[in-house]
Design a protein around this motif. Structure first.
Motif, PDB file in Angstrom:
ATOM      1  N   PHE A   3      11.414  27.329 -19.091  1.00  0.00           N
ATOM      2  CA  PHE A   3      11.364  27.549 -17.616  1.00  0.00           C
ATOM      3  C   PHE A   3      11.684  26.395 -16.802  1.00  0.00           C
ATOM      4  O   PHE A   3      10.911  25.384 -16.583  1.00  0.00           O
ATOM      5  N   THR A   4      12.832  26.543 -15.954  1.00  0.00           N
ATOM      6  CA  THR A   4      13.437  25.360 -15.346  1.00  0.00           C
ATOM      7  C   THR A   4      13.334  25.189 -13.968  1.00  0.00           C
ATOM      8  O   THR A   4      13.912  26.025 -13.313  1.00  0.00           O
ATOM      9  N   LEU A  41      15.615  26.965 -11.203  1.00  0.00           N
ATOM     10  CA  LEU A  41      17.217  26.782 -11.327  1.00  0.00           C
ATOM     11  C   LEU A  41      17.659  28.197 -11.480  1.00  0.00           C
ATOM     12  O   LEU A  41      17.277  28.894 -12.335  1.00  0.00           O
ATOM     13  N   ILE A  43      21.219  29.557 -12.997  1.00  0.00           N
ATOM     14  CA  ILE A  43      22.490  29.188 -13.529  1.00  0.00           C
ATOM     15  C   ILE A  43      23.641  29.965 -13.116  1.00  0.00           C
ATOM     16  O   ILE A  43      24.971  29.770 -13.183  1.00  0.00           O
ATOM     17  N   ASP A  46      23.985  28.076  -9.300  1.00  0.00           N
ATOM     18  CA  ASP A  46      24.049  26.240  -9.081  1.00  0.00           C
ATOM     19  C   ASP A  46      25.316  25.691 -10.030  1.00  0.00           C
ATOM     20  O   ASP A  46      25.372  26.106 -11.217  1.00  0.00           O
ATOM     21  N   ALA A  47      26.129  24.931  -9.412  1.00  0.00           N
ATOM     22  CA  ALA A  47      27.127  24.330  -9.953  1.00  0.00           C
ATOM     23  C   ALA A  47      26.818  23.026 -10.673  1.00  0.00           C
ATOM     24  O   ALA A  47      27.459  22.421 -11.521  1.00  0.00           O
ATOM     25  N   SER A  48      25.514  22.346 -10.239  1.00  0.00           N
ATOM     26  CA  SER A  48      24.946  21.113 -10.830  1.00  0.00           C
ATOM     27  C   SER A  48      23.494  20.946 -10.441  1.00  0.00           C
ATOM     28  O   SER A  48      23.244  21.825  -9.828  1.00  0.00           O
ATOM     29  N   LEU A  49      22.847  20.136 -11.077  1.00  0.00           N
ATOM     30  CA  LEU A  49      21.650  20.006 -10.711  1.00  0.00           C
ATOM     31  C   LEU A  49      21.284  19.371  -9.130  1.00  0.00           C
ATOM     32  O   LEU A  49      20.410  19.804  -8.581  1.00  0.00           O
ATOM     33  N   GLN A  70      18.086  12.275  -7.686  1.00  0.00           N
ATOM     34  CA  GLN A  70      17.273  12.413  -8.695  1.00  0.00           C
ATOM     35  C   GLN A  70      16.409  11.371  -8.865  1.00  0.00           C
ATOM     36  O   GLN A  70      16.865  10.213  -9.077  1.00  0.00           O
ATOM     37  N   LEU A  87       9.620  22.884 -17.265  1.00  0.00           N
ATOM     38  CA  LEU A  87      10.453  21.782 -17.242  1.00  0.00           C
ATOM     39  C   LEU A  87      10.724  21.677 -15.568  1.00  0.00           C
ATOM     40  O   LEU A  87      11.279  22.649 -15.013  1.00  0.00           O
ATOM     41  N   ILE A  89      13.074  19.315 -12.707  1.00  0.00           N
ATOM     42  CA  ILE A  89      13.668  18.336 -12.465  1.00  0.00           C
ATOM     43  C   ILE A  89      13.282  17.717 -10.896  1.00  0.00           C
ATOM     44  O   ILE A  89      13.309  18.678  -9.936  1.00  0.00           O
TER      45      ILE A  89
END
Lengths: 213, 213
Positions: A3-4, A41, A43, A46-49, A70, A87, A89
DNA sequence: AGGTGTTAGTTGCAAAGTCCCACGAAGTGT
DNA sequence: ACACTTCGTGGGACTTTGCAACTAACACCT
């Protein structure tokens, strides 16, 4: 496949002090407690973090700011009771707090600035967020110390007095004027905007901007 | 729920130069190309990200080393063709390369040390790994510069000459002996092991160890 | 008008820190 | 005894830093 989530530590200067923007949780777990604003997040979106962090900040806080960095990632089975393995970020944002009025977005009951000292105190926040705030503050102070300027705190144009005062509030201690200016000059971090002066109750001050590389 | 991996950048001094340990990929995508060793996160096995990185290092390289540090996270839809969205948490390890003989583990065809300069070169590695190596080297050099000592590179006991030589190889430039020693003394990073000397072909040297906090 | 208060911006200097070089110390090998 | 190597320390030139003084330029008050 954990789970992000993304968590955003928004730092700003409020009442002359370094504060962090917190959200009161509307739902379980930890309903009613304060935590970092964040979101999952996506997917599909989102094209990136970095882009994901931007999206979360926009959805939750109504902000769209360029200074997002980050910080770290945290993960484990006991971080969040909603998932067997969570998880996160973690991102850090810097804002000139006076100009920015974030508005509570999805799933957020209330938003408030809180001095970082309070937020870092053990168990002050939900989940492991106190620790994350602590890391955000530490890395930000280290950047200011080496004059790797946190541009997010400043408007496009500013005087050296304003810049110094900002750094002092961030670090929590006074700096020497002449040393401060010498370092700025040596490292070419700012440049004067010719002819522009900030006028006020006393002697006008030269206006500067970040040096264009 | 992205496809989540851990990548390990193992740095070591080989032939007096900073090198990175690379794995030749046995399978598609990028079969035959060199990449950082890594593996998928297993939420049934791993109690944390740090523990996951340790497990991956053990499985792929047969190593079990304490000096593992989180570097950054990278994510996006085009990083890895196997998944619609790939997330990697990148770790950095430091090893005294002479003592460590990693052995190729699961899904790895071959292992080799490669000078970091080569590995950083554009498109030298599979996926976005060249960029990740670049970040690993940068952060490691920054640590050495401020004498935040990379203990992983050193045995328990060492002489100041050995320590200085190690730092010089890491940074790729010579350091001044007396300045180096003064800084070590000021910051109390090492302490002498009383009575122990390293003897050899010339004047014996005092043996030191990391200062016990 | 003239004095006062406040901030801007510069300058001088002493103390501390760094860099570079050199010298004596303590071993081995010839 | 002498050459050679590395260890460890010390001195002098130079740079950086911290502190304080000083002038400048405005508003405001009397």
């Amino acid at each position: 496949m954990p789970f992000t989530r993304l968590e955003i530590a928004v730092l700003g200067l409020v009442d002359g002090e370094l504060q962090v923007l917190l959200a009161r949780r509307a739902e379980a777990p930890h309903a009613g407690k304060w935590a970092l604003p964040g979101g999952v997040l996506r997917i599909d979106l989102d094209a990136s973090l970095d882009a994901a962090a931007q999206r979360v900040m926009r959805e939750r806080l109504g902000l769209d700011l360029p200074f997002l960095r980050q910080l770290c990632a945290a993960g484990g089975p006991t971080r969040d009771p909603r998932a067997p393995w969570a998880l996160s970020i973690v991102y850090r944002a810097l804002v000139p707090a006076e100009n920015v009025k974030p508005s509570a977005g999805k799933r957020i009951e209330a938003l408030a600035w809180r001095p970082v000292g309070d937020a870092i105190a053990d168990k002050a926040l939900a989940f492991d967020h106190s620790q994350l705030v602590s890391q955000a503050v530490e890395s930000t102070r280290a950047e200011v110390e080496r004059l790797d300027l946190p541009a997010g705190f400043l408007p496009d144009q500013f005087t050296l007095g304003e810049l110094q005062s900002t750094c002092e509030q961030l670090l929590g201690r006074r700096l020497d004027k002449s040393s401060f200016r010498r370092k700025l000059a040596d490292r070419e971090v700012v440049e004067p905007v010719e002819g522009l002066m900030r006028t006020g109750a006393n002697r006008p001050a030269q206006i500067y901007r970040l040096h264009t590389r």
